[in-house]
Design a protein around this motif. Structure first.
Motif, PDB file in Angstrom:
ATOM      1  N   LEU A   1     -30.311 -13.870  16.660  1.00 40.85           N
ATOM      2  CA  LEU A   1     -31.747 -14.143  16.546  1.00 40.85           C
ATOM      3  C   LEU A   1     -32.292 -14.756  17.840  1.00 40.85           C
ATOM      4  O   LEU A   1     -33.347 -14.352  18.337  1.00 40.85           O
ATOM      5  CB  LEU A   1     -31.957 -15.098  15.361  1.00 40.85           C
ATOM      6  N   MET A   2     -31.565 -15.720  18.401  1.00 40.57           N
ATOM      7  CA  MET A   2     -32.041 -16.357  19.634  1.00 40.57           C
ATOM      8  C   MET A   2     -32.023 -15.359  20.786  1.00 40.57           C
ATOM      9  O   MET A   2     -32.935 -15.342  21.613  1.00 40.57           O
ATOM     10  CB  MET A   2     -31.195 -17.600  19.976  1.00 40.57           C
ATOM     11  N   ALA A   3     -30.975 -14.503  20.821  1.00 41.11           N
ATOM     12  CA  ALA A   3     -30.909 -13.480  21.880  1.00 41.11           C
ATOM     13  C   ALA A   3     -32.081 -12.514  21.736  1.00 41.11           C
ATOM     14  O   ALA A   3     -32.709 -12.132  22.731  1.00 41.11           O
ATOM     15  CB  ALA A   3     -29.572 -12.740  21.813  1.00 41.11           C
ATOM     16  N   ALA A   4     -32.413 -12.142  20.504  1.00 42.60           N
ATOM     17  CA  ALA A   4     -33.543 -11.219  20.286  1.00 42.60           C
ATOM     18  C   ALA A   4     -34.863 -11.866  20.687  1.00 42.60           C
ATOM     19  O   ALA A   4     -35.846 -11.182  20.955  1.00 42.60           O
ATOM     20  CB  ALA A   4     -33.587 -10.794  18.816  1.00 42.60           C
ATOM     21  N   ASN A   5     -34.879 -13.212  20.745  1.00 41.38           N
ATOM     22  CA  ASN A   5     -36.088 -13.921  21.169  1.00 41.38           C
ATOM     23  C   ASN A   5     -36.072 -14.265  22.661  1.00 41.38           C
ATOM     24  O   ASN A   5     -36.802 -15.136  23.119  1.00 41.38           O
ATOM     25  CB  ASN A   5     -36.269 -15.182  20.332  1.00 41.38           C
ATOM     26  N   GLY A   6     -35.149 -13.617  23.392  1.00 40.31           N
ATOM     27  CA  GLY A   6     -35.186 -13.720  24.854  1.00 40.31           C
ATOM     28  C   GLY A   6     -34.347 -14.830  25.453  1.00 40.31           C
ATOM     29  O   GLY A   6     -34.345 -15.027  26.670  1.00 40.31           O
ATOM     30  N   LEU A   7     -33.603 -15.593  24.638  1.00 38.53           N
ATOM     31  CA  LEU A   7     -32.745 -16.631  25.208  1.00 38.53           C
ATOM     32  C   LEU A   7     -31.394 -16.028  25.583  1.00 38.53           C
ATOM     33  O   LEU A   7     -30.956 -15.045  24.993  1.00 38.53           O
ATOM     34  CB  LEU A   7     -32.542 -17.781  24.211  1.00 38.53           C
ATOM     35  N   THR A   8     -30.723 -16.644  26.548  1.00 40.50           N
ATOM     36  CA  THR A   8     -29.429 -16.134  27.004  1.00 40.50           C
ATOM     37  C   THR A   8     -28.323 -17.047  26.503  1.00 40.50           C
ATOM     38  O   THR A   8     -28.409 -18.271  26.636  1.00 40.50           O
ATOM     39  CB  THR A   8     -29.382 -16.104  28.549  1.00 40.50           C
ATOM     40  N   HIS A   9     -27.289 -16.429  25.940  1.00 41.66           N
ATOM     41  CA  HIS A   9     -26.171 -17.202  25.413  1.00 41.66           C
ATOM     42  C   HIS A   9     -25.300 -17.759  26.546  1.00 41.66           C
ATOM     43  O   HIS A   9     -25.081 -17.096  27.547  1.00 41.66           O
ATOM     44  CB  HIS A   9     -25.323 -16.311  24.501  1.00 41.66           C
ATOM     45  N   THR A  10     -24.818 -18.988  26.389  1.00 36.50           N
ATOM     46  CA  THR A  10     -23.816 -19.502  27.319  1.00 36.50           C
ATOM     47  C   THR A  10     -22.645 -20.077  26.525  1.00 36.50           C
ATOM     48  O   THR A  10     -22.844 -20.681  25.469  1.00 36.50           O
ATOM     49  CB  THR A  10     -24.383 -20.574  28.280  1.00 36.50           C
ATOM     50  N   ASP A  11     -21.417 -19.863  27.068  1.00 39.14           N
ATOM     51  CA  ASP A  11     -20.218 -20.378  26.390  1.00 39.14           C
ATOM     52  C   ASP A  11     -20.074 -21.885  26.538  1.00 39.14           C
ATOM     53  O   ASP A  11     -19.356 -22.522  25.790  1.00 39.14           O
ATOM     54  CB  ASP A  11     -18.963 -19.717  26.996  1.00 39.14           C
ATOM     55  N   ASP A  12     -20.729 -22.440  27.541  1.00 39.99           N
ATOM     56  CA  ASP A  12     -20.553 -23.853  27.872  1.00 39.99           C
ATOM     57  C   ASP A  12     -21.677 -24.671  27.221  1.00 39.99           C
ATOM     58  O   ASP A  12     -22.826 -24.647  27.661  1.00 39.99           O
ATOM     59  CB  ASP A  12     -20.581 -23.982  29.418  1.00 39.99           C
TER      60      ASP A  12
END
Ligand code: SAH
Ligand code: SF4
Ligand code: F3S
Length: 440
Positions: free
Chosen positions: A28-39
């Motif tokens: 959901l957050m990715a679909a809203n334009g945010l980028t995932h980070t592992d850290d």
């Protein structure tokens, strides 16, 4: 006030349903334009997807909040926006905001509203949503895009059983089943996104029902999806284990020979005090029927030691039940009194030293049986679904039908299913050798 986040990190605690929810929040957050980070410490938004089941699980959330803030400040000069999701959010709500100055609180049935809550928090507004609209989140989440070979799919939410020790009926709400069509669509999307195996999830997954059709009917339909090789389900309640589902273990090849069926105690007296509504005997007879349908089934369970009033004799009844069943694997916990549950106010709470000692004895017995189960499978040939790379060159890790981890040397890729001879039982996994097809 914090600016609108650009990067996010989701960390899930607790059960597989939380893992599923965590994946969906990330999508959901990715679909809203945010980028995932592992850290976690580098993220602008950290979502802690929490578990309330035992006191230790809840306390871990607060220590994690402190640690993430400290590392973010030290390593990145950053003060991340923090969202508490999951069962602690539902149970404690505004209390968490007061105790740990959290930006967002969102319950397990409301996380489809996370993007809106992030917007509110960025404007400096209070952002709390612990409503429990029935199943509305599923219709509002983005489609599944990329998943591993083994995927989770939540089909049922909540619990009406009210075991006297348990918070789940309060944190997850009443028992509801997702409708048939939405589940089958999501299963197809998961297979298109790379899944070969789907594990159907629910707090009482075998209570799933859509207009009189039960979990076995759903399994039969999923079995027709091309490319879906394996079906599993968890967690089941003994009282909802119907004939159709037992029969499916004999009839549906894709349904894996594994059943997680928590019993909690081997003493009918304690089971009654727990409000489990099954007895030691009814549970054992049920397992007889399951084994008659699928003789090689691997059984798994959950146990609580030190429930209020548990005597040495009650505990020995648990040990004798364990010996009688011979579990392939199991989870065992010390009883943890939870605020608002009836058992927390019962007399005869058990001393911590007694709980420690009983847990050790129970775990020794469960380990013994797990080793015996694994040893018993040495020499068998089975399919292994390859899930990831191992540490050694050419080594891959996968799962047997009985949910054992298997390591082997192979050229197969992640997502392949290979035929394997199980050659050795190691303490936490099985060693296997791939069968090479010989041309005729
Ligand atoms: N719905 C499932 C389990 C949900 S919770 C079932 O009914 O079996 C997962 C496990 O956590 C439970 O099976 C139980 O063994 C354990 N558990 C739940 N509440 C607990 C408590 N207050 N203290 C210790 N263990 C608990
Ligand atoms: Fe908790 Fe009992 Fe419901 Fe399982 S069946 S979630 S242990 S109340
Ligand atoms: Fe924990 Fe909630 Fe699952 S309390 S075990 S995360 S349902």
């Amino acid at each position: 006030m914090k600016s609108a986040p650009k990067t996010f990190h989701v960390k899930s605690f607790g059960c597989q349903m939380n893992v599923y929810d965590g994946e969906r929040m990330a999508e959901l957050m990715a679909a809203n334009g945010l980028t995932h980070t592992d850290d976690a410490s580098a993220a602008d938004l950290v979502v802690l997807n929490t578990c309330h089941i035992r006191e230790r699980a809840t306390e871990k959330v607060y220590s994690d909040i402190g640690r993430i803030r400290k590392e973010a400040r030290r390593d990145h000069g950053n003060d991340p926006m923090i969202a508490i999701a999951g069962c602690v959010a539902q149970a404690e709500g505004a209390e968490i905001v007061a105790r740990a100055k959290i930006d967002i609180v969102v319950g397990p049935q409301a996380y489809h509203n996370l993007p809106a809550l992030v917007g509110q928090a960025a404007r400096g507004e209070a952002a709390l949503d612990t409503d429990m609209p029935v199943l509305s989140k599923f219709g509002q989440l983005p489609a599944r895009r990329k998943v591993g070979p083994s995927a989770f799919l939540t089909v049922q939410e909540g619990c009406d059983k009210f075991c006297t020790y348990c918070v789940v009926p309060y944190t997850r709400g009443a028992e509801v089943s997702r409708p048939f069509a939405g589940i089958v669509d999501e299963a197809r999307a998961l297979v298109d996104a790379g899944a070969r195996e789907i594990t159907l999830l629910g707090q009482n997954v075998n209570a799933w029902d859509d207009g009189g059709r039960g979990l076995h009917d759903l399994i039969a339909d999923l079995d027709r999806i091309p490319g879906l090789a394996r079906i599993r389900y968890t967690t089941s309640h003994p009282n909802d284990m119907r004939d159709g589902l037992i029969r499916a273990h004999a009839e549906v090849e894709a349904l894996m020979p594994f059943l997680h069926l928590p019993v909690q105690s081997g003493s009918s007296r304690i089971l009654k005090a727990m409000n489990r509504s099954h007895t030691r005997d009814s549970y054992l007879r049920l397992l007889d029927r399951v084994r008659a349908a699928r003789p090689d089934i691997a059984l798994s369970g959950d146990f609580i030691v030190g429930f209020p009033g548990e005597t040495e004799q009650d505990f020995e009844d648990t040990l004798s039940l364990v010996a009688e069943v011979g579990y392939a694997q199991a989870y065992s916990f010390k009883y943890s009194p939870r605020p608002g549950t009836p058992a927390a106010d019962m007399p005869d709470q058990i001393a911590p030293e007694i709980m420690d000692e009983r847990l050790q004895r129970l775990q020794a017995a469960l380990n013994r049986d797990q080793q015996a189960f694994n040893a018993h499978t040495v020499g068998r040939t089975c399919d292994v679904l390859i899930e990831r790379r191992g540490k050694l060159p050419g080594q891959m890790l996968g799962k047997s039908p009985w949910l054992q981890s298997v390591h082997l040397l192979t050229d197969a890729a992640i997502g392949d299913i290979v035929t394997v001879d199980l050659t050795r039982a190691d303490p936490n996994s099985m060693a296997g050798v791939e069968r090479v097809a010989v041309a005729a």
